[in-house]
Design an enzyme around this catalytic site. Structure first.
Site, mmCIF file in Angstrom:
data_model
loop_
_atom_site.group_PDB
_atom_site.id
_atom_site.type_symbol
_atom_site.label_atom_id
_atom_site.label_comp_id
_atom_site.label_asym_id
_atom_site.label_seq_id
_atom_site.Cartn_x
_atom_site.Cartn_y
_atom_site.Cartn_z
ATOM 1 N N LYS A 177 0.868 -1.191 0.000
ATOM 2 C CA LYS A 177 0.000 0.000 0.000
ATOM 3 C C LYS A 177 0.895 1.228 0.000
ATOM 4 C CE LYS A 177 -4.452 0.957 0.217
ATOM 5 N NZ LYS A 177 -5.610 0.108 -0.176
ATOM 6 N N ASP A 179 -7.070 4.340 -4.460
ATOM 7 C CA ASP A 179 -7.700 4.195 -3.142
ATOM 8 C C ASP A 179 -8.315 5.569 -2.856
ATOM 9 O OD1 ASP A 179 -7.766 2.098 -0.764
ATOM 10 O OD2 ASP A 179 -7.436 4.029 0.182
#
Ligand code: NDP
Ligand code: 2IT
Length: 456
Positions: free
Chosen positions: A130, A170
């Site tokens: 991430k 995201d």
């Protein structure tokens, strides 16, 4: 040494806290997983001896970097960027990029940890990572966002690659930001490769990727309800968020005959007792994504709706709930209100939206509860299919991809049942602890790959 000689759950968590001071989200994410894993590996000495959970809970690496950019008034601005590469035992690191002022190393470490289990659950060869930055895209011009994305990629490019680490979107990172980052990667490396997913259709993107997370979360909800002999049709739903995941979850629930009563953003929620029709959802998409407006305007546009400033939607009575905004947006008390109002099923479109207390409330009440790492895995699964299409230099049809998404979500549901139904036959009517099922199924594939590699 026997399994009994190893640290127990409480000692393990003490160590996690000691090693990660000031990182509450990361500690919380590990806590939610570790109890189930400790139960599972109780009699499995190998996992203890090889310190598998301890190793998954320590990212392979955390890259932190300075991102300088110039705003439209010629001020020099400095942000902090990160890429957390948590684990690549079963495939290249894979996971989104978040641009939001609340982004910290703790938030990205929790997300990369969750992603490792989620990606394993999809059944595809994807490791967990991430990234992101404490950059706030709100109120910035397109050119400011472009300059920021280019600067971010000017450092990130050396850490990613189609077979190394493949970021995606995201919170705060959608088609526009992916395009700017992909363009900069291509410029720096002179390579056209599938280094990012969520790309535009003209340059290697996949059909159905945009809808996949929200649709997938509703398919998981449908599978849970079906197993309990029920259906979405005729049921009401409360949804938080009004971004990519929330609007597509609302769209799929509406298509399946459910009635969506709320959407929200970081300032408040709107309640539409008539339900969000496709036309209204299209208005929200246009208003929030293209015009980058506030959800409050919905209540001015559709007069039967009301706006509730500074509040979250969980007090509105409903049969189903889908938190689709951000982490820790549904507390234990709010979970109690949902249960008391007759909510029967919760599907987490967001990552870790329910806090530890809230998860416990849903488990105790034995309602159907799908944790994010299972329910929202449709997005990354479709990213996996975008990678396959890029490698093979082909594009699959919309019908094909819609069918594959449906199958992928069914596969994830089945994997959860395998470890989540503790007594008797998974096909029977017993209660399934989907949190436990997702944690163990996600863990096992990664853990077995790590055992095969030895100590690396
Ligand atoms: P978007 O940026 O498209 O939308 C985010 C939404 O959440 C907005 O409505 C935003 O409101 C709201 N929000 C963001 N931060 C907060 C906050 N701190 N408090 C309250 N509301 C907030 O993001 P996505 O829809 O893509 O992501 C939503 C969630 O889904 C995240 O948890 C993400 O990690 C998760 N997810 C996303 C996937 C994807 O494919 N996009 C895949 C799997 C999970 P506002 O407009 O006011 O900022
Ligand atoms: O949380 C997530 O799964 C995502 N943001 C999507 C990740 C991806 O690589 O598609």
């Amino acid at each position: 040494m026997t399994a009994a000689d190893h640290v127990d759950f409480n000692q393990f968590m003490e160590g996690v806290k000691r090693r990660n001071p000031g990182q509450p989200e990361f500690v919380q994410a590990i806590h939610e997983v570790a109890q189930d894993i400790f139960d599972f590996i109780q009699d499995k000495t190998e996992y203890h001896e090889y310190q598998i959970l301890r190793r998954i809970a320590e990212p392979d690496r955390v890259v932190s970097f300075r991102v300088c950019w110039e705003d439209d008034n010629n001020n020099i601005r400095v942000q902090r960027g990160w890429r957390v590469q948590n684990n690549n035992s079963i495939g290249p690191y894979k996971g989104g990029i978040r641009f939001h002022p609340s982004v910290t190393e703790s938030v990205l470490k929790f997300l990369a940890f969750e992603q490792t289990f989620k990606n394993s659950l999809t059944g595809l060869p994807l490791g967990g990572g991430k990234g992101g930055a404490n950059f706030n895209p709100k109120g910035k011009s397109d050119h400011e966002v472009m300059r920021f994305c280019q600067s971010f990629m000017t450092e990130l490019y050396r850490h990613v690659g189609a077979d190394v680490d493949v970021p995606a979107g995201d919170i705060g990172v959608g088609a526009r930001e992916i395009a700017y980052m992909f363009g900069q990667y291509k410029r720096i490396t002179n390579q056209f490769t599938g280094v990012l997913t969520g790309k535009g259709l003209e340059y290697g993107g996949s059909l159905v990727r945009t809808e996949a997370t929200g649709y997938g979360a509703v398919y998981f909800l449908q599978d849970m309800l079906r197993r309990a002999g029920q259906d979405i049709e005729g049921k009401t739903a409360v949804i938080s968020g009004s971004g990519n995941v929330a609007t597509h979850a609302a769209e799929k629930i509406t298509q399946l005959g459910g009635r969506v009563l709320t959407l929200s953003d970081s300032r408040g929620f709107v309640h539409d007792p008539d339900g969000f029709t496709q036309e209204k959802i299209d208005w929200v998409k246009e208003h929030k994504t293209r015009r980058r407006g506030r959800i409050a305007a919905y209540a001015e546009m559709f007069p039967n709706a009301t706006y509730h400033e500074g509040q979250r939607p969980w007090g509105v009575p409903c049969h189903m709930a889908a938190p689709c905004a951000t982490q820790n947006e549904l507390s234990g008390n709010e979970a109690r209100v949902l249960v008391a109002n007759g909510c029967q099923a919760v599907t987490e479109g967001a990552n870790m939206p329910t806090d530890l207390d809230g998860v416990e409330v849903f488990k105790q009440a034995k309602i159907l509860f799908a944790p994010g790492k299972a329910a929202n895995a449709g997005g990354v699964a479709m990213s996996g299919l975008e990678m396959s299409q890029n490698s093979a230099r082909i594009s699959w049809s919309e019908d094909d991809l819609q069918a594959r998404l449906r199958d992928l979500m069914r596969g994830i549901h089945d994997r959860c049942l395998q470890y989540g139904v503790t007594d008797g036959d998974p096909a029977g009517g017993e209660y399934c602890d989907y949190v436990k099922g997702a944690n163990i199924a996600g863990f096992k594939k990664v853990a077995d790959a790590m055992l095969a590699y030895g100590v690396v």
